[in-house]
Design an enzyme around this catalytic site. Structure first.
Site, PDB file in Angstrom:
ATOM      1  N   SER A 139      15.091  21.548 -15.874  1.00 24.48           N
ATOM      2  CA  SER A 139      13.769  22.589 -16.263  1.00 24.48           C
ATOM      3  C   SER A 139      14.101  23.800 -16.681  1.00 24.48           C
ATOM      4  O   SER A 139      15.228  24.427 -16.440  1.00 24.48           O
ATOM      5  CB  SER A 139      12.891  22.658 -14.775  1.00 24.48           C
ATOM      6  N   GLU A 171      10.265   8.437 -17.061  1.00 27.71           N
ATOM      7  CA  GLU A 171       8.966   9.058 -17.279  1.00 27.71           C
ATOM      8  C   GLU A 171       8.484   8.813 -18.644  1.00 27.71           C
ATOM      9  O   GLU A 171       7.240   8.280 -19.071  1.00 27.71           O
ATOM     10  CB  GLU A 171       8.861  10.329 -16.894  1.00 27.71           C
ATOM     11  N   HIS A 179       0.913  -1.308   0.109  1.00 26.90           N
ATOM     12  CA  HIS A 179      -0.026  -0.134  -0.083  1.00 26.90           C
ATOM     13  C   HIS A 179       0.854   1.096   0.074  1.00 26.90           C
ATOM     14  O   HIS A 179       0.569   2.352   0.599  1.00 26.90           O
ATOM     15  CB  HIS A 179      -1.127   0.015   1.062  1.00 26.90           C
TER      16      HIS A 179
END
Ligand code: ARG
Length: 478
Positions: free
Chosen positions: A287, A300, A166
């Site tokens: 970035s 990603e 979990h």
């Protein structure tokens, strides 16, 4: 009927005998597959050579005709590879482009190549040959990724991290054990691909258009020439079904699903909230606005690319589902999803294998690209009460029933939460408040190392077992 090609060449479609007007210009462009099927030119040429050899073997072609066809096809292959071949939309696909060029080069013998075959069995054969080669390349990359994971598992067998259920800290585990879990998934993917390859490697050639041919062909001869396990048993099936491609894309979807899960974990782990691993700059980007950022682009992107492969699977199932036997033009739509799946899988595996591996830097030093932060993971395991189950198991060994032990430890954890301390940081007197069965020896089971080492059975996380599992995994790779 001849037509003028935009290049100024006049091209002759091989099927215009019964036609009295030319193809509508847009229909021609709409129906052409040569823009994407030219990538199977090598397989098309190999298939044609094998077919020509077989026709000569059974006496349908003379040896001189066979030799002239083979020389012509070799020349065409050279032209294509040197970028000199002129592909024509009017000639629709790779097959007619090559055949038409062959006739231009060698004359009459070129016109005999298509004896006893059809583009229907030709294309099914070419795609199978192509996919067979690509599966082999994919397997090589997959093995490289697995090898790198297994090496990493071996280096980090003693590294402790929190294991999760979990996404909550559950029990301490070996980082190596976690890497080997990924390897198990990849191992099954490799086995699925190997199994799929068996059904890819069946030869449709000889099915001709759908019913077989009246010529005395020798299909075993062609199958041997092309390295197929055997000729297909039914000509209708041979030209029509693309289940072999669907099966491949389905195996590829599972593989991408696995890579997507690994990616998700890596993305979490490099976040400053987890900070479990460092990924080399070479696999990340910055970035354009936030100077502090180092983004895990590679995982990603791999996670994102699973989407297109699932899409191709649904596309292929849908292309196939409404088709009556035998060949239908719908099948031309098999190529783009299949090719894109192949490209995507190869790209993802290549970048993942590189990222999970090590390489030499400018100074010749070996540097690994995914490096676990051992202290951070250890601390995370320590803080999350990850040895609570070990304390319960300890109480059971002292004669307490498991359900009572669970309750006792739950209360001790509640105290830990209130006072911000791990179980191992409580005094014996404090612990004995919860159960008089607890003695001085409890501290041995509350350590992370003790907890991990205690799960000492095949499949368990004890470092000793992880090292054993590393050997087993390596043996399976061979
Ligand atoms: N370009 C076609 C394909 O990709 C080749 C087979 C065409 N056969 C036909 N009878 N139109 O499937």
């Amino acid at each position: 009927m001849s037509e003028t090609h935009p290049t100024g060449n006049t091209v002759e479609k091989p099927w215009t005998g019964r036609f009295s007007e030319p193809t509508d210009a847009f229909v021609e462009a709409f129906g052409a597959s040569v823009g994407f099927d030219q990538r199977i030119y090598r397989q098309d040429i190999a298939g044609s050579k094998a077919h020509a050899r077989m026709l000569a073997h059974v006496g349908v072609l003379s040896e001189a005709e066979r030799d002239s066809i083979i020389t012509g096809l070799d020349q065409i292959q050279n032209e294509i590879e040197r970028g000199e071949f002129r592909w024509s939309i009017a000639l629709e696909d790779v097959h007619m482009n090559i055949e038409s060029r062959l006739t231009a080069l060698i004359g009459e013998a070129g016109k005999k190549l298509h004896t006893g075959r059809s583009r229907n069995d030709q294309v099914a054969t070419d795609v199978r040959l192509y996919l067979r080669d690509e599966i082999d390349l994919i397997q090589t990359e997959l093995r490289r990724l697995q090898g790198n994971l297994i090496d990493l598992a071996e280096r980090e067998a003693d590294t402790i991290m929190p294991g999760f259920t979990h996404l909550q800290t559950a029990q301490p585990i070996s980082f190596g054990h976690h890497m080997l879990a990924w390897n198990e998934m990849l191992q099954r993917d490799a086995e699925r691909l190997a199994d799929c390859r068996k059904r890819v490697n069946i030869m449709p050639l000889g099915s001709a258009a759908l019913a077989g041919t009246t010529y005395p062909i020798d299909r075993s001869f062609t199958a041997r020439e092309l390295g197929f396990a055997m000729p297909g048993r039914n000509s209708l099936d041979g030209v029509s079904d693309r289940d072999f491609a669907i099966e491949f894309i389905s195996a590829a979807s599972l593989l991408l699903m696995h890579l997507s899960r690994f990616s998700e974990e890596l993305i979490l782990w490099v976040s400053s909230q987890f900070n479990f691993v460092e990924i080399s700059d070479a696999f990340c980007t910055g970035s354009s606005i936030m100077p502090q950022k180092k983004n895990p682009d590679v995982p990603e992107l791999v996670r994102g690319k699973s989407g297109r492969v699932y899409g191709h699977l649904i596309a292929m199932l849908t292309i196939m589902k409404g088709q009556p036997l035998a060949y239908n033009k719908d099948n031309q739509e098999d190529k783009e999803p299949l090719f894109d799946t192949i490209d995507t899988v190869k790209g993802c595996l290549r970048v993942f294998a590189d990222m999970m591996g090590c390489s030499k830097d400018a100074q010749g030093q070996s540097r690994c690209h995914v490096v676990p932060r051992r202290e951070v993971m250890r601390e995370a395991a320590r803080r999350g009460f990850s040895t609570a189950t070990d304390l319960a198991d300890y109480l059971v060994r002292k004669g307490v029933a498991f359900r009572d032990a669970h309750e006792i430890v739950g209360k001790a954890v509640a105290l830990g939460v209130r006072t911000e301390r791990d179980l191992s940081e409580m005094s014996l007197a404090e612990l004995r408040e919860f159960s008089s069965a607890i003695d001085e020896d409890v501290f041995a089971v509350l350590t992370l190392e003790g907890s991990v080492a205690a799960r000492n059975h095949p499949g368990g996380t004890a470092p000793e077992r992880v090292r054993e599992a590393v050997q087993l995994a390596r043996n399976l790779l061979l």
